[in-house]
Each structure stands twice: as structure tokens, then as C-alpha cells.
Design a protein around this motif. Structure first.
Motif, short mmCIF file in Angstrom:
data_model
loop_
_atom_site.label_atom_id
_atom_site.label_comp_id
_atom_site.label_asym_id
_atom_site.label_seq_id
_atom_site.Cartn_x
_atom_site.Cartn_y
_atom_site.Cartn_z
N GLY A 1 0.84 -1.20 0.00
CA GLY A 1 0.00 0.00 0.00
C GLY A 1 0.87 1.24 0.00
N ASP A 2 0.25 2.39 0.22
CA ASP A 2 1.02 3.65 0.25
C ASP A 2 0.72 4.47 1.50
OD1 ASP A 2 -1.48 4.69 -0.23
OD2 ASP A 2 -1.03 5.44 -2.24
N PHE A 3 0.23 3.81 2.54
CA PHE A 3 -0.10 4.42 3.82
C PHE A 3 -1.40 5.22 3.80
CE2 PHE A 3 4.67 4.22 4.60
CZ PHE A 3 4.58 3.15 5.46
N THR A 4 -2.08 5.34 2.67
CA THR A 4 -3.35 6.07 2.62
C THR A 4 -4.51 5.15 2.94
OG1 THR A 4 -3.70 5.66 0.26
CG2 THR A 4 -2.45 7.65 0.85
N ALA A 5 -5.63 5.74 3.38
CA ALA A 5 -6.82 4.95 3.68
C ALA A 5 -7.31 4.23 2.43
CB ALA A 5 -7.91 5.87 4.23
N SER A 6 -7.25 4.89 1.29
CA SER A 6 -7.77 4.27 0.06
C SER A 6 -6.97 3.03 -0.31
CB SER A 6 -7.75 5.26 -1.09
OG SER A 6 -6.44 5.76 -1.32
N SER A 7 -5.64 3.07 -0.08
CA SER A 7 -4.85 1.89 -0.42
C SER A 7 -5.13 0.76 0.57
CB SER A 7 -3.36 2.23 -0.44
OG SER A 7 -2.83 2.38 0.86
N GLY A 8 -5.41 1.09 1.82
CA GLY A 8 -5.77 0.07 2.79
C GLY A 8 -7.09 -0.60 2.45
N ARG A 9 -8.03 0.21 1.99
CA ARG A 9 -9.33 -0.32 1.60
C ARG A 9 -9.21 -1.23 0.37
NH1 ARG A 9 -14.64 1.17 2.61
NH2 ARG A 9 -16.13 0.67 0.96
N ASP A 10 -8.46 -0.77 -0.63
CA ASP A 10 -8.29 -1.56 -1.85
C ASP A 10 -7.56 -2.87 -1.58
OD1 ASP A 10 -9.53 0.47 -3.21
OD2 ASP A 10 -7.69 1.33 -4.05
N ALA A 11 -6.51 -2.81 -0.74
CA ALA A 11 -5.76 -4.02 -0.44
C ALA A 11 -6.62 -5.03 0.31
CB ALA A 11 -4.52 -3.67 0.39
N THR A 12 -7.44 -4.54 1.25
CA THR A 12 -8.32 -5.44 2.00
C THR A 12 -9.31 -6.11 1.07
OG1 THR A 12 -8.10 -4.01 3.94
CG2 THR A 12 -9.92 -5.59 3.94
N ALA A 13 -9.84 -5.34 0.11
CA ALA A 13 -10.78 -5.91 -0.86
C ALA A 13 -10.12 -7.02 -1.67
CB ALA A 13 -11.29 -4.81 -1.79
N GLN A 14 -8.88 -6.79 -2.10
CA GLN A 14 -8.16 -7.82 -2.87
C GLN A 14 -7.97 -9.08 -2.04
OE1 GLN A 14 -4.56 -6.54 -5.04
NE2 GLN A 14 -5.17 -4.43 -4.59
N LEU A 15 -7.63 -8.92 -0.78
CA LEU A 15 -7.39 -10.08 0.07
C LEU A 15 -8.68 -10.85 0.35
CD1 LEU A 15 -4.86 -8.44 2.56
CD2 LEU A 15 -4.35 -10.26 0.92
N LEU A 16 -9.77 -10.14 0.60
CA LEU A 16 -11.03 -10.81 0.90
C LEU A 16 -11.63 -11.48 -0.33
CD1 LEU A 16 -12.75 -8.31 3.39
CD2 LEU A 16 -11.40 -10.37 3.89
N ASP A 17 -11.19 -11.05 -1.52
CA ASP A 17 -11.70 -11.64 -2.77
C ASP A 17 -10.94 -12.91 -3.16
OD1 ASP A 17 -13.68 -9.77 -3.16
OD2 ASP A 17 -12.47 -8.47 -4.44
N LEU A 18 -9.88 -13.26 -2.43
CA LEU A 18 -9.13 -14.47 -2.74
C LEU A 18 -9.99 -15.71 -2.48
CD1 LEU A 18 -5.69 -13.61 -1.06
CD2 LEU A 18 -6.20 -13.67 -3.52
N PRO A 19 -9.74 -16.79 -3.25
CA PRO A 19 -10.49 -18.03 -3.01
C PRO A 19 -10.37 -18.50 -1.56
CG PRO A 19 -9.26 -18.16 -5.07
CD PRO A 19 -8.82 -16.90 -4.39
N GLN A 20 -9.18 -18.30 -0.99
CA GLN A 20 -8.97 -18.59 0.44
C GLN A 20 -8.46 -17.32 1.10
OE1 GLN A 20 -6.40 -22.29 -0.01
NE2 GLN A 20 -7.80 -22.98 1.61
N PRO A 21 -9.35 -16.46 1.54
CA PRO A 21 -8.92 -15.18 2.12
C PRO A 21 -8.22 -15.39 3.45
CG PRO A 21 -11.28 -15.46 2.39
CD PRO A 21 -10.82 -16.58 1.50
N PRO A 22 -7.39 -14.45 3.85
CA PRO A 22 -6.72 -14.56 5.16
C PRO A 22 -7.73 -14.41 6.30
CG PRO A 22 -6.36 -12.39 4.22
CD PRO A 22 -7.04 -13.20 3.15
N THR A 23 -7.37 -14.94 7.44
CA THR A 23 -8.21 -14.75 8.63
C THR A 23 -7.64 -13.66 9.53
OG1 THR A 23 -6.99 -16.47 9.83
CG2 THR A 23 -8.97 -17.15 8.60
N ALA A 24 -6.46 -13.11 9.16
CA ALA A 24 -5.84 -12.02 9.92
C ALA A 24 -5.02 -11.16 8.96
CB ALA A 24 -4.96 -12.56 11.04
N ILE A 25 -5.05 -9.85 9.18
CA ILE A 25 -4.27 -8.93 8.34
C ILE A 25 -3.50 -7.98 9.24
CG2 ILE A 25 -4.31 -7.23 6.48
CD1 ILE A 25 -7.06 -8.25 5.69
N LEU A 26 -2.20 -7.87 8.99
CA LEU A 26 -1.33 -6.96 9.70
C LEU A 26 -1.04 -5.77 8.76
CD1 LEU A 26 1.88 -8.08 11.64
CD2 LEU A 26 1.81 -5.98 10.31
N PHE A 27 -1.50 -4.59 9.14
CA PHE A 27 -1.33 -3.40 8.32
C PHE A 27 -0.12 -2.60 8.79
CE2 PHE A 27 -5.76 -4.49 7.90
CZ PHE A 27 -6.10 -4.15 6.59
#
Length: 345
Positions: free
Chosen positions: A228-254
Motif C-alpha cells: 500500500g502507500d499508507f493512505t486509507a484508500s490503499s488500505g481499503r483496496d488491499a483489503t478488498a483484494q485479500l477478501l476476494d481471494l479463493p482462500q482469504p486470510p483470517t488475519a491482516i497486519l497493516f
């Protein structure tokens, strides 16, 4: 007897092993220079048959009483990142004790940043603090070429020559990231992701490397990393990508709180419960992080203390001392309610 025209204040500085600013301070007496440094400068001047010209004496007495700080960051980050306001507060506390001020510049391009340093070196500031240190940072050579005293703020202890001999205030970000991974793994998580900061920043790289090392040490997959780039928008976009994975993570460290808070909001908008379905952690301990529901696990970086230490170190350098590398030992993990065991299969 006047010195030969070819001998300059820069020659004296090099001969004495100090900066031009320190030579000026030694002759002006406006701020303290250690007696050992003062005598070394005067001896160098005598050996080179140099005396301060009218112009040099004018330069020596024209101290600004100001420290420069240039922030080359996205305006959204500057407006919302908790670290900057706390760091500035720490800087101001020390500067006020010395009847000095802080000159803050926000720029958006490398060219604009370069021009600001040139103006500061031309007599607008006595020295500068270098934040957001990059790998092979070109500013080290720039400030030295300009004769502009500087202190570097880094996320790890610099290796020999890494900061080109500039005094450095450093923290150690790796243990905090390792502890966050431990909190998640010991809660039962095996699919842990990291939303990293930009890899060209030292602190972005250090945190990402620490995440990967901690995951591998536990035998866990460390490939779930999105930059990401430390902005809220990049955090939101990255989370969306991760949750869209066939096997999404159960924990995210930002890598910072702003991205984590945006990620929490995105997860909730999709009906993902935090921490029942997804555990989260941030970094930097923003004022909002403790008041979320759930309260966000994060890392306090001691930003106020780091600001104080950065200015104290720079003032020591301006006084002719050699502070070297100084540890800012104020990094603390703050476990809160955003980490819980993963959902059962």
C-alpha cells in the motif's frame, strides 16, 4: 594578514573534519561548540592561513534559529497519519527551550524537495531533519554537498556508511512486527496477510522483511503481501483484494493505522465481523485506534519522544559534536480487541 583568496571556509571545515556550519558557529559564538572542536577549527584556520572575511563573518552571525523539515508525502497521509503530528509536537518542545522554530515544507515531487533544501541551505535554516528515509537515499549526498547539517530518522540501526556519516536517530521496527505475528499465530491464525508500506522507504521494507521472517520462522506462508502507500484508500483496496481471494486470510497486519481502519470499514461493509471472522492490527497508535469497536491492536512508536530526540541530536551536531547513531527505544505493541481466534471451519 588576510588569507589567500583560494582558501575558503569549506577548506577550513574539511581540514578540521567538521561542517561549514560548525565553522560558522565557532566564530559566531551564537550557539555552543565544544572547546575541543573550537580549537580544532581555529588550528585548521591558522594552518591554512585563513581568517574570516567580512562576508564569512556575516555568514557566521546570520544564524536563523530555525530547523527545516521537508515532507514529501501524499497530502492525505500528512493530514491523517498520527505519527507526523506527534513527531512535530516533540520537535517543537525542544526547539521552544532553545528559542528556535521549525520551518515545515510539504512537497509532492522530488524536484520540489530538492529546491527546498537548496533554499534552506542558502540561509533559511540552520539544519534539517530527514524523514521517510529511502533505500540509497539521494538526500544524504545532497545535504552534504550543500553544507546543510542534517539528522536522519530511520527504522533500523544504520550499517557502516548507510547514512553517509550523518547523525541518525533510529528505532527498531522488527521486534514489534514479530510480536504482532506472534499474537495472531498464537490465537490460531495460519493465513495471515500483510498490507505493507511502500518498499522504497526503509521503514516499509523493514516491516515487510520482519513480517516475512516471523512467518517463515513459524512455518507459515508469507506470500500474502500487498504493498500500500499508507493512505486509507490503499488500505481499503488491499483489503478488498485479500477478501476476494479463493482462500482469504483470517488475519491482516497493516503497516499503519490509517490503512487498518479503512480495512476494518471495508470488511464490515461486506458483513465480515471483526474480530470474529477477521483479526486486524495497525501501526503508529493513532488517537482513533483505541476508540474503535473493536479497539485496534497497534504499535506505539513514541513519536513525541522521537521528535525530541531528533532535534536534540541535530542541535548536538550543530554544536560540533558527533552524535553518531542514537537509539529511540520507545516502540511498544498495544494488544487490544481486534485480534481473536479465527472462525472454526
Amino acid at each position: 594578514m588576510s588569507a589567500p583568496s583560494k582558501v575558503t571556509i569549506g577548506d577550513v571545515a574539511r581540514h578540521a573534519g567538521v561542517s561549514k556550519g560548525t565553522v560558522s558557529l565557532a566564530y559566531s559564538g551564537k550557539r555552543p561548540v565544544s572547546e575541543e572542536t573550537r580549537q580544532r577549527i581555529f588550528s585548521a584556520a591558522a594552518e591554512l592561513n585563513w581568517t574570516a572575511s567580512h562576508r564569512a563573518r556575516a555568514l557566521a552571525t546570520a544564524r536563523t534559529g530555525a530547523i527545516g523539515l521537508v515532507m514529501a508525502r501524499d497530502p492525505e497521509v500528512l493530514a491523517t497519519d498520527a505519527f507526523f503530528s506527534k513527531f512535530l509536537s516533540g520537535c517543537e518542545r525542544v526547539l521552544a527551550e532553545h528559542d528556535m522554530g521549525l520551518m515545515l515544507h510539504a512537497v509532492t515531487t522530488a524536484e520540489a524537495e530538492h529546491l527546498v533544501y537548496e533554499r534552506l541551505a542558502a540561509g533559511r535554516a540552520d539544519g534539517v531533519i530527514l524523514l521517510d528515509v529511502e533505500i540509497d537515499d539521494p538526500r544524504f549526498a545532497l545535504v552534504q554537498r550543500l553544507g546543510l547539517p542534517a539528522v536522519v530518522l530511520s527504522a533500523h540501526e544504520p550499517t557502516r556508511g548507510e547514512t553517509a556519516g550523518l547523525p541518525t536517530v533510529f528505532s527498531d521496527d522488527s521486534p514489534a512486527i514479530t510480536e504482532l505475528v506472534a499474537l495472531m499465530a498464537e490465537a490460531g491464525h495460519t493465513r495471515i496477510a500483510h498490507v505493507a508500506g511502500p518498499a522504497h522507504y526503509i521503514h516499509g521494507r523493514i516491516r515487510q522483511e520482519a513480517f516475512s521472517a516471523a512467518m517463515r520462522k513459524r512455518g507459515l506462508d508469507d506470500s500474502l503481501v500487498i504493498e500500500g502507500d499508507f493512505t486509507a484508500s490503499s488500505g481499503r483496496d488491499a483489503t478488498a483484494q485479500l477478501l476476494d481471494l479463493p482462500q482469504p486470510p483470517t488475519a491482516i497486519l497493516f503497516a499503519n493505522d490509517m490503512m487498518a481502519i479503512a480495512g476494518l470499514s471495508l470488511a464490515r461493509s461486506r458483513g465480515v465481523r471483526v474480530p470474529e471472522d477477521l483479526s486486524l492490527s495497525g501501526y503508529d497508535d493513532s488517537e482513533l485506534s483505541a476508540h474503535l469497536s473493536p479497539a485496534l491492536t497497534t504499535v506505539s512508536t513514541g513519536a513525541v519522544q522521537r521528535g525530541q530526540l531528533a532535534v536534540t541530536t541535530l542541535l548536538a551536531a550543530l554544536a560540533g559534536e558527533d552524535p553518531g547513531a542514537v537509539l529511540a527505544d520507545h516502540t511498544t505493541v498495544l494488544p487490544r480487541d481486534s485480534i481473536a481466534p479465527p472462525p472454526r471451519p
